[in-house]
Design an enzyme around this catalytic site. Structure first.
Site, PDB file in Angstrom:
ATOM      1  CG  ASP A 127      -2.040   0.822   1.196  1.00 47.75           C
ATOM      2  OD1 ASP A 127      -2.759   0.636   0.312  1.00 47.75           O
ATOM      3  OD2 ASP A 127      -2.221   1.910   2.114  1.00 47.75           O
ATOM      4  CB  ILE A 128       1.051   4.305  -2.357  1.00 49.34           C
ATOM      5  CG1 ILE A 128       1.541   3.502  -3.351  1.00 49.34           C
ATOM      6  CG2 ILE A 128       1.966   5.828  -2.178  1.00 49.34           C
ATOM      7  CD1 ILE A 128       1.188   4.286  -4.657  1.00 49.34           C
ATOM      8  CG  ASN A 131      -4.767  11.070  -5.346  1.00 52.61           C
ATOM      9  OD1 ASN A 131      -4.177  11.548  -6.405  1.00 52.61           O
ATOM     10  ND2 ASN A 131      -5.287  10.045  -5.097  1.00 52.61           N
ATOM     11  CG  HIS A 142      -7.554  13.151  -8.243  1.00 54.38           C
ATOM     12  ND1 HIS A 142      -7.759  12.019  -7.810  1.00 54.38           N
ATOM     13  CD2 HIS A 142      -8.500  13.946  -7.691  1.00 54.38           C
ATOM     14  CE1 HIS A 142      -8.516  12.059  -6.676  1.00 54.38           C
ATOM     15  NE2 HIS A 142      -8.921  13.302  -6.501  1.00 54.38           N
ATOM     16  CG  ASP A 199      -4.468   8.977 -12.394  1.00 57.97           C
ATOM     17  OD1 ASP A 199      -4.782   8.548 -11.185  1.00 57.97           O
ATOM     18  OD2 ASP A 199      -5.229   9.377 -13.208  1.00 57.97           O
ATOM     19  CD  GLU A 235      -4.536   4.212  -1.545  1.00 66.43           C
ATOM     20  OE1 GLU A 235      -5.299   4.068  -2.321  1.00 66.43           O
ATOM     21  OE2 GLU A 235      -4.697   4.543  -0.434  1.00 66.43           O
TER      22      GLU A 235
END
Ligand SMILES: [Mg+2]
Length: 299
Positions: A173-174, A181, A186, A190, A217
């Site tokens: 997981d980031i 974000n 966004h 991305d 994520e």
């Protein structure tokens, strides 16, 4: 459509027959030949052709048997098979088609018709490969998607169960991606996801190791025949490679750049169990990694 790279495998116990077909097709495709059923199965185990032209009457393992075995195996079941044989009874043809062959050509054959049929089958094969790729890839990051992951994990879970070998899974997981974000927008988010996905995908070296976008994520890696210790080593490589990207993240409470947290789980699957067990175990360890301060691996 460019078909030059298409691999066609010719199988016939009479070498003159494979030589004739090779001469007919070699200027258009990559051609390999084998001269018995056993060698055909052996060849396909290590390398999947785009089309097989398969003789039926051969000593030991005949063409029907080869076809049956290829269609029964998850890996090779989509390889198109064309029987090319001197058996010309309707019953033979029916049997061949029922076993899953896409076509049945009888000898002696017309060269132009064989060339045209081979070309048509290869075009169909390429189109179907393309669709399969699209449905298995994540639209944003171009690595495998959740659907592809579910299939891969299910197959490997069954395989590990049969062979009594460990299967490892890493859930990642980031860290503080919401903050990323919120502050950078966004589009930047991305771009961050793409960079992370590419880094993870490039970090695996074995052809059986598999990385996918799990959702949002979150990313996931499936590592067949991998002990817990070896999975930890790879997880550390993933973690360090993401740090090396040095994607600026001033709103992370962990570092000034983007980091990931990783949960590792390893199991030898028991009979009548589902791979969900492995995902849940990795998820618990991912939670531990976050609780312990993120940017780390836990098992
Ligand atoms: Mg023969």
């Amino acid at each position: 459509m460019d078909l030059k790279d298409c691999k066609v495998l010719l199988v016939d116990d009479i070498k003159a027959n494979t030589a004739l077909l090779k001469k007919l097709l070699k200027s258009d495709y990559q051609i390999d030949t084998v001269n018995d059923g056993k060698d055909a199965l052996h060849y396909i185990e290590s390398s999947l052709p785009d089309l097989v032209l398969l003789d039926i009457v051969m000593p030991d393992i005949d063409g029907y048997e080869v076809c049956q075995q290829l269609k029964a195996d998850e890996r090779s079941k989509d390889v198109p098979i064309v029987f090319i044989t001197s058996l010309n009874e309707e019953g033979d043809e029916y049997k061949g088609l029922k076993l899953g062959a896409i076509d049945y050509i009888t000898k002696p054959f017309n060269k132009n018709i064989v060339r045209a049929r081979v070309r048509n089958h290869l075009i169909t094969k390429k189109q179907s490969d393309l669709l399969k790729n699209l449905s298995n890839l994540d639209g944003l990051t171009s690595i495998s998607n959740r659907y592809c992951f579910d299939n891969y994990l299910n197959n490997e879970w069954q395989r590990a169960m049969r062979s009594d070998e460990p299967l490892s899974l890493i859930l990642m997981d980031i860290d503080f991606f919401k903050q990323y974000n919120d502050h950078y927008g966004h589009l930047a988010g991305d771009d961050c996801l793409k960079q992370v996905a590419q880094s993870l995908d490039c970090s695996i070296k074995r052809s059986t190791d598999f990385v996918a976008r799990y959702g949002g994520e979150e990313f996931v890696a499936v590592l067949p025949k991998t002990s817990s210790d070896d999975a930890i080593i790879l997880a550390e490589i993933f973690r360090k490679n993401i740090e090396k990207l040095v994607i600026k993240h001033e709103f992370s409470s962990t570092e000034q750049h983007v980091t990931i947290s990783l949960g590792v789980a390893t199991m030898i699957p028991e009979r009548n169990t589902l791979p969900q067990l492995l995902i849940e175990a990795a998820d618990r360890n991912l939670y531990k990694a976050k609780e312990s301060g993120r940017n780390q691996v836990k098992r």
